[in-house]
Design a protein around this motif. Sequence first.
Motif, PDB file in Angstrom:
ATOM      1  N   THR A 209       0.813  -1.215   0.000  1.00  0.00           N
ATOM      2  CA  THR A 209       0.000   0.000   0.000  1.00  0.00           C
ATOM      3  C   THR A 209       0.848   1.268   0.000  1.00  0.00           C
ATOM      4  O   THR A 209       0.329   2.358  -0.243  1.00  0.00           O
ATOM      5  CB  THR A 209      -0.959   0.037   1.204  1.00  0.00           C
ATOM      6  OG1 THR A 209      -0.207   0.129   2.412  1.00  0.00           O
ATOM      7  CG2 THR A 209      -1.828  -1.213   1.246  1.00  0.00           C
ATOM      8  N   ALA A 228      -2.494   2.828  -1.963  1.00  0.00           N
ATOM      9  CA  ALA A 228      -3.395   2.918  -0.812  1.00  0.00           C
ATOM     10  C   ALA A 228      -4.744   3.523  -1.173  1.00  0.00           C
ATOM     11  O   ALA A 228      -5.709   3.403  -0.411  1.00  0.00           O
ATOM     12  CB  ALA A 228      -2.744   3.734   0.304  1.00  0.00           C
ATOM     13  N   ASP A 233      -9.289  -2.951  -2.005  1.00  0.00           N
ATOM     14  CA  ASP A 233      -7.885  -3.281  -1.841  1.00  0.00           C
ATOM     15  C   ASP A 233      -7.604  -4.715  -2.275  1.00  0.00           C
ATOM     16  O   ASP A 233      -8.506  -5.479  -2.652  1.00  0.00           O
ATOM     17  CB  ASP A 233      -7.430  -3.032  -0.397  1.00  0.00           C
ATOM     18  CG  ASP A 233      -8.167  -3.888   0.634  1.00  0.00           C
ATOM     19  OD1 ASP A 233      -8.884  -4.836   0.255  1.00  0.00           O
ATOM     20  OD2 ASP A 233      -8.020  -3.606   1.839  1.00  0.00           O
TER      21      ASP A 233
END
Length: 292
Positions: A209, A228, A233
């Motif tokens: 990230t 990030a 994600d």
Amino acid sequence: MKLVTFTKDGNMGAGYIDDDRIVVCAQGEGADYAVRALIDAGTSGIRDWQAKGDGGAPRVPVADVTLLSPVPDPRRDIFCVGKNYFAHAKEFHSSGFDSSGKEAVPSAPIIFTKATTSVVGPEAVVRGSLDPTGTVDYEGELGVVIGTRAFQVRKDHAYNHVFGYVVINDVTSRELQRRHNQWVIGKGIDSFCPMGPYIVTADEVGDVTKLRLETEINGEIRQNASVADLIFDIPTLIETLSATMTLLPGDIIATGTPDGVGIGFNPPKYLAEGDHMTVRITGLGELHNVVG
């Protein structure tokens, strides 16, 4: 550790980079399978092999070879994620080219695939002339390489199935993408998936990230974002995909592109013959591709 495939004097080879040299794990006809074999062995298996002296493997200077895509003839899937950065989702929606529905920011990951025949190396020519509509666009992305079989994996275990990471450019014909009301044809054109210059193992990357992605077109920075900032994600993507299908070693997940693509400008800044594309991600190297 950085895994590569390459050609030297017309012969293909595969291995990993050690300082300014490549430790050659395979040459000739078996080279296109060598990186997949290294992925299957896993980082620990490669480390064990290194500790035993690399089996006396030959070494060649990186400067003396032409790097190919790390998996030059992929037999596994390339899963892609659409509209996975907030700013890009909004710019794409406002462009009028959004063929995925009315939702600007998706409530669930949008998944599509790229043809394996679209994969080319980090310095290969992208054959923009294959797009009859003249609407070639760029999309710099982080690619996730699956290392171990994954089925119904929870988010908190997802990174256990990641072998490493790679830079990808999800080159796209925007008009074909819109015309066919889905994304495979516009994104699966031969040479429209530059990848490389190597696969970097997850242990070397650390916290993914913290990586940053940049895309330059003819020296102008168009995309600049942090991993990030993904809407969904990497653990969420692995959980979503593996919920109903099995991910296998060598599968690649292209996690999506940030804002700054050509279609986001008014008027759009499509690519033309001779344009230079550079995509870089922290610690993962760079792609340098020219539109042909």
